[in-house]
Scaffold this motif. Structure first.
Motif, PDB file in Angstrom:
ATOM      1  N   TYR A 137       0.880  -1.202   0.002  1.00 49.26           N
ATOM      2  CA  TYR A 137      -0.244  -0.082  -0.163  1.00 49.26           C
ATOM      3  C   TYR A 137       1.073   1.206  -0.030  1.00 49.26           C
ATOM      4  O   TYR A 137       2.000   1.163   0.187  1.00 49.26           O
ATOM      5  CB  TYR A 137      -0.976  -0.065   1.276  1.00 49.26           C
ATOM      6  CG  TYR A 137      -0.185  -0.003   2.564  1.00 49.26           C
ATOM      7  CD1 TYR A 137       0.289  -0.931   3.158  1.00 49.26           C
ATOM      8  CD2 TYR A 137       0.056   1.296   3.041  1.00 49.26           C
ATOM      9  CE1 TYR A 137       1.007  -1.038   4.377  1.00 49.26           C
ATOM     10  CE2 TYR A 137       0.632   1.408   4.525  1.00 49.26           C
ATOM     11  CZ  TYR A 137       1.114   0.091   4.999  1.00 49.26           C
ATOM     12  OH  TYR A 137       1.997   0.639   6.275  1.00 49.26           O
ATOM     13  N   ARG A 172      -7.360  -3.359  -1.022  1.00 44.73           N
ATOM     14  CA  ARG A 172      -6.315  -3.994  -1.567  1.00 44.73           C
ATOM     15  C   ARG A 172      -5.401  -5.040  -0.703  1.00 44.73           C
ATOM     16  O   ARG A 172      -5.393  -5.990  -1.229  1.00 44.73           O
ATOM     17  CB  ARG A 172      -5.416  -2.719  -2.026  1.00 44.73           C
ATOM     18  CG  ARG A 172      -4.194  -3.239  -2.726  1.00 44.73           C
ATOM     19  CD  ARG A 172      -3.476  -1.703  -2.869  1.00 44.73           C
ATOM     20  NE  ARG A 172      -2.077  -2.111  -3.596  1.00 44.73           N
ATOM     21  CZ  ARG A 172      -1.867  -2.259  -4.921  1.00 44.73           C
ATOM     22  NH1 ARG A 172      -2.736  -2.133  -5.749  1.00 44.73           N
ATOM     23  NH2 ARG A 172      -0.305  -2.562  -5.231  1.00 44.73           N
ATOM     24  N   GLU A 180      -7.061   1.133   0.276  1.00 47.13           N
ATOM     25  CA  GLU A 180      -5.951   0.507   0.381  1.00 47.13           C
ATOM     26  C   GLU A 180      -5.974  -0.618   1.390  1.00 47.13           C
ATOM     27  O   GLU A 180      -5.570  -2.023   1.353  1.00 47.13           O
ATOM     28  CB  GLU A 180      -4.879   1.236   1.141  1.00 47.13           C
ATOM     29  CG  GLU A 180      -4.308   2.575   0.643  1.00 47.13           C
ATOM     30  CD  GLU A 180      -3.938   2.081  -0.866  1.00 47.13           C
ATOM     31  OE1 GLU A 180      -4.625   2.399  -1.879  1.00 47.13           O
ATOM     32  OE2 GLU A 180      -2.681   1.720  -1.049  1.00 47.13           O
TER      33      GLU A 180
END
Lengths: 768, 350
Positions: free
Chosen positions: A78, A223, A220
């Protein structure tokens, strides 16, 4: 215009002020969930080391330890800038600074989690560390980020505008100097904290965090955790300040989320103060070599700048910082030609990022100090030099930035008068001095951090049948007063009292996206989005009440929580009755949304959009100091700070931002130093050793509000949260020169450093 | 928020007599800690700098909290708080250095908790040890924790460079205060400066089970011509402990010659010390030359502790300057023969 306003421009308590002052506000660390576990992160003792293996067995077997995770459990990357995602929540393979997270434990108590962390055995292979800018360039075989394309260089950029060589050649005077800006931390009162809860049945993760950027965190998290973003909810409780130190995702947010998913129980982690210093993202330590050429009339013919930024172990905001270190210097003074070259490197230290006045506080220090030397060289008063050089409003800078409203000259006039400048400058007795500095800052960046065409800020407004109006916005009020600004704008447009308006800004399930509290964008962008939304509600109410009254919509006044017939002011209804009427006519609830999208701006060159902002604020400080020449102690006696915020939506809040900014910059000028020893360890990882000014160290600060009325700002408003920090450091440096004739080019101005400079000058003068 | 070992269980005693307190301390051995104001102890426990197994709270011993005038001097009890000392009329009138030192302790909250006994007995200050367990693990054990060398002075053999950094002891030492001590062997007295061994591994000259009951400040035979002052070097104007703390007590003959001169300082190392070599100044007039010479003597003698990460040459130079300025201010006040004037020399100037 302000005469017409009932709420805007008047002094109100912040809507969250009482709760925070009385302890009712609930911060993330205050939260507790049934069955909650506590997490701790094991951190690297080495600045640079390879992890050969990790043995967690001795931690896992402890009674009360529920889960232990390592980098292998969370390998995703990230980063706040989508092009430079180079962080993992826990180290994968290599630790890059003393304090880099290695493993994490969820246990019944924080103490047990810490004990379990100590039981984790890591087989380390220490590597040579890179600990300075010079190291980073001179040890190309030692790579802080092995995946980086250009050795240890994060980003290097050179931009040139106009004929710099010619400008310098044409100058009557040329001054040059090397400056150093120290590494400093934000020191928010509230340490970072996060709490996660996993609803396994629904597959939904809820994360509470004191982040400044819930939307980016939301992205993030999805992700790294490999969850659909639609299965994540981010809630932001009250926030105990950020100053940029919480404006990107941090390890703890992913760690508590993963541990909650592993254990099925809520998990909380609150950083220690030391961990706040380790997570850092503070001011980039920057070495700056500047040269200015000027003519005798004060015209600046050319500026050349070389900036070396020590970025620490990760990219963070570094790409932007590198550009900001040059791009934000081109107003309000016109530059005949300008060139800057900025290089950011990786080192094995906590990462630097954004801190109040991101990227441009450092070069302002160098530039404004050198400008003082220009003024002296041409025999011109430094305020007059700046007044003559101002480029004015509604123009374009040499690097292609559009300037709208510009109150810089009014700021100069205001501090000149308030400080008694003309009676003091070069006239105070020896040991006392006065100095001035000027700056500019952005009101948001023109482009979001990830490329998209959606609005930067969204607001929804709901008018309830009760007459209460709720504003929903993803903005983060980190103390700057954006919740209050939203409430004021909505109350103003609908003619309500502040207490009639509720602001909901803390939940991705409820609120339209706002990109977050960074770049001084919130009041400007959310404010405009709020106006766009609430004016639709006002229009509906006016239209339906007008229909009922048989008048035109413009005859319906919204005032005092009532709707009033302009033709006959004895004819009125309560605002709630008006909502009933409108809702009945519309056959739907009164809800409206508004967005703010920036106009297309910026120079037509690579990097030309970085620093492009829909508006710019301007600040001038005058500082008066006393220098004890025997001890080196500098006392700042008083600061006059004039700030062009466009329009003060709430003067009390603006003054607070000006005073807080001056205080924060004063700390950097006089005391603060995030230092490292020869092994990359922090030398001051606590608030005894890291010196922030106390109230006793803080001078009287006279805040002077200048209102240039920006045509694109909400009610004319621009930012006030970051710009007012910039000039204080050079203003103090210039005042010290006025007092005792030494040019300090390195912060902080510790008494030992001041005394050494005084002694060096005595030695060269041969006097004593 | 409470974290760390504070949430562990420990034995807590609040004895009703010093004898009882002393015997619990003897029994507890190294595991026992004395609790007075707690401003030093609790901070150390939170950082795991010491364990908390047996706590002996002196709060139940009323006589230790007293400030009272006695024939032989003013007794200031070990659990008297800094703020009480700072605002006590007799302290302010007769021992202004102590009043000022007490008024400069920490911040307001600290002054309301910190005690005289704590100031005398508190742990030493070291920026390379007063850190978290994590931080200390990254650097390895120091001499005090069983390591091979002192991190602040690695080449200097087995000596600990940590420094006494409390405001009250230098003032007490300059004023000639004597500690009253109770121990298993009975009561004894010790001049404040003699309470420090100079050895950072065992900084206090107290035997197991000994408790400081308080300090006795002798009435001056020369009153009201004795003057005293305390000055503190620190980067901030509040909260910080002294980088250098100097106290100066001075008696002048009616003609202006120095009759007595005592200067005490902290900030060099484990001991609060009297500045040596000042005897030649007795009998001299307090002229500018003499105050400068006194300052030079202090700067020659004062070697700042490397356990604090602040420029050592600067600390050394300013220590002498602080004493010189203080002596000058005291001399000016004496010349004005104004017995109530306090001559505070502010640092930094306000």
């Amino acid at each position: 215009m302000s005469g017409e306003h009932r709420v805007i421009g008047r002094r109100h308590r912040k809507v969250d002020g009482r709760a925070k002052a009385t302890g009712r506000a609930r911060y993330t660390a205050d939260l507790s969930r049934p069955g909650m576990l506590h997490a701790k992160i094991l951190r690297s003792p080495y600045a640079h080391a390879r992890i050969r293996s990790i043995d967690t067995s001795a931690a896992t077997v402890l009674d009360g330890v529920h889960a232990v995770i390592t980098g292998a459990d969370l390998p995703g990357t990230y980063g706040i800038i989508v092009w430079t995602r180079d962080e993992s929540p826990l180290c994968v393979g290599t630790a890059s600074y003393v304090g880099d997270g290695v493993a994490a434990v969820a246990a019944e108590t924080p103490e047990l989690a810490e004990l379990a962390c100590r039981r984790i055995k890591v087989d380390w292979e220490p590597l040579e560390p890179v600990l300075s800018f010079r190291d980073a360039l001179e040890k190309p075989d030692v790579r802080v980020r092995p995946g980086n394309k250009h050795g240890n260089v994060t980003k290097r950029t050179t931009l040139s505008f106009g004929d710099v060589e010619g400008g310098l050649a044409a100058a009557d005077v040329r001054v040059a100097g090397e400056y150093y800006f120290e590494n400093t931390n934000h020191v928010s009162i509230e340490p970072h904290a996060a709490l996660a809860e996993w609803d396994a049945g629904a597959g939904v993760l809820t994360l509470w965090s004191c982040t400044q950027v819930p939307h980016y965190l939301h992205r993030e998290l999805a992700r790294v955790l490999e969850l659909p973003q639609s299965r994540i909810r981010v809630i932001q409780p009250a926030i105990g300040a950020g100053f940029g130190g919480k404006s990107e995702p941090f390890d703890l947010e992913f760690v508590v989320a993963k541990l909650a998913m592993e254990t099925g129980r809520p998990v909380k982690l609150v950083y220690t103060r030391e961990e706040v210093f380790l997570a850092h993202r503070g001011r980039h330590p920057t070495r700056m070599r500047f040269e200015i050429g000027a003519r005798r009339d004060g015209t600046i013919t050319a500026v050349r700048a070389r900036n070396e930024l020590d970025g620490g172990a990760y990219s963070s905001f570094g790409l932007v910082t590198t550009y900001y270190s040059g791009q934000l210097l081109t107003a309000p003074l016109g530059l005949g030609a300008y060139e800057f070259s900025s290089t950011r490197v990786f080192t094995n230290k906590p990462a630097c990022g954004a801190k109040r006045g991101h990227g441009s506080v450092q070069p302002r220090f160098a530039f404004e100090c050198l400008l003082d030397e220009v003024a002296e060289a041409i025999g011109m008063d430094p305020i007059e030099l700046r007044r003559r050089g101002d480029i004015g409003g509604f123009t374009t800078t040499i690097n292609g930035q559009r300037i709208t409203s510009n109150g810089a000259v009014r700021c100069l006039d205001a501090v000149e008068a308030a400080s008694g400048w003309k009676e003091k400058f070069r006239k105070l007795p020896r040991g006392r001095g006065i100095g001035v500095a000027l700056s500019m800052y952005i009101c948001g960046t023109n482009y979001p951090i990830y490329p998209n065409e959606m609005p930067q800020s969204g607001v929804a407004v709901k008018a309830d049948r009760s007459g209460r109006v709720t504003v929903f916005c993803g903005a983060s009020d980190i103390g700057q007063g954006s919740d209050t600004a939203l409430a004021e704008i909505v109350a103003e447009v609908l003619g309500l009292e502040l207490a009639d308006v509720s602001v909901k800004t803390q939940d991705t399930d409820l609120c339209p996206v706002d990109l977050g509290s960074y770049s001084s964008r919130v009041t400007f962008m959310c404010g405009n989005a709020a106006i766009a939304a609430v004016e639709q509600i006002a229009a509906l109410i006016r239209a339906h009440v007008a229909a009922a009254w048989g008048c035109g919509p413009d005859d319906v006044l919204l005032d005092g929580s009532r709707v009033i017939d302009r033709r006959d002011t004895s004819n009125s209804k309560s605002f709630a009755e008006a909502v009933w009427l409108a809702e009945a006519a519309e056959k739907r609830p009164l809800v409206a949304t508004g967005g703010y999208t920036t106009p297309k701006l910026g120079g037509d060159y690579r990097g030309g959009t970085i620093g492009a902002s829909p508006a710019y604020s301007f600040t001038v400080h005058v500082a008066e100091v006393t220098v004890d020449e025997a001890t080196g102690f500098v006392t700042v006696d008083k600061v006059w700070a004039a700030h062009d915020c466009g329009k003060a939506l709430n003067p009390t809040v603006v003054e607070g931002q000006i005073q807080g900014s001056v205080y924060m910059g004063l700390g950097e000028a006089m005391l603060e130093q995030q230092g490292y020893d020869e092994a990359g360890r922090l030398t001051c990882p606590n608030l005894v050793d890291y010196k922030v000014p106390t109230a006793a160290d803080t001078p009287e600060i006279e805040a002077l509000i200048i209102e240039s009325g920006d045509p694109e700002g909400p009610f004319g408003a621009k930012e006030a949260g970051e710009g007012p920090l910039h000039p204080i450091i050079p203003a103090i440096a210039n005042a010290i020169y006025d007092a005792v004739g030494i040019r300090l080019r390195e912060i902080p101005f510790h008494p030992a450093r001041v005394l050494a400079a005084l002694e060096a000058r005595r030695a060269t003068e041969g006097t004593r | 928020m409470i974290t760390g070992t504070l949430t562990r269980s420990f034995e807590y005693h609040r004895p009703g007599s010093v004898e009882e307190a002393s015997s619990i301390l003897v029994e507890g051995g190294g595991r026992a800690a004395v609790l007075a104001g707690g401003t030093d102890l609790l901070a150390r426990v939170k950082r795991s700098l010491r364990s908390l197994d047996v706590v002996v709270d002196l709060g139940g011993l009323d006589e230790l909290g007293r400030i009272e005038e006695r024939a032989e001097g003013l007794f200031v009890g070990a659990t008297a708080r800094a703020w009480e000392i700072a605002r006590h009329g007799t302290v302010a009138a007769c021992f202004p250095a102590l009043a000022r030192a007490a008024g400069l302790v920490g911040g307001v909250q600290i002054r309301h908790m910190a005690t005289l006994g704590g100031a005398v007995c508190s742990g030493l200050r070291c920026q390379l040890r007063d850190q978290s367990r994590f931080w200390r693990a990254t650097i390895g054990p120091c001499l005090l924790d069983g390591g091979p060398a002192c991190h602040a002075r690695p080449g200097a053999g087995p000596s600990c460079a940590a420094t006494a950094a409390c405001d009250l002891p230098p003032a007490l030492a300059a004023l000639g205060a004597v500690l009253e001590i109770h121990g298993p062997a009975g009561r004894r007295e010790l001049p404040v400066e003699a309470a420090y061994t100079g050895d950072g591994l065992r900084p206090l000259a107290l035997d197991p089970g000994e408790i400081v009951l308080g300090a006795r400040l002798p009435w001056s035979r020369r009153a009201p011509l004795v003057r005293s002052h305390y000055e503190k070097l620190r980067l901030r104007k509040a909260v910080d402990r002294p980088l250098v703390g100097v106290a100066l007590a001075l008696a002048l003959e009616p003609g202006g010659a120095i009759a007595e001169l005592r200067v005490a300082a902290c900030g060099q190392g484990p001991a609060v010390q009297l500045v040596p070599g000042l005897e030649p100044f007795v009998g001299a007039e307090l002229t500018t030359e003499v105050t400068e010479a006194i300052g030079r003597q202090v700067s020659r003698w004062f070697v700042p502790s490397p356990a604090l990460r602040i420029d050592q040459a600067w600390r050394r130079a300013v220590a002498g300057l602080m004493v010189r300025r203080t002596a000058e201010a005291l001399a000016r006040a004496a010349r004005r023969a104004d017995t109530t004037a306090s001559p505070p020399w502010e640092l930094p100037k306000t």
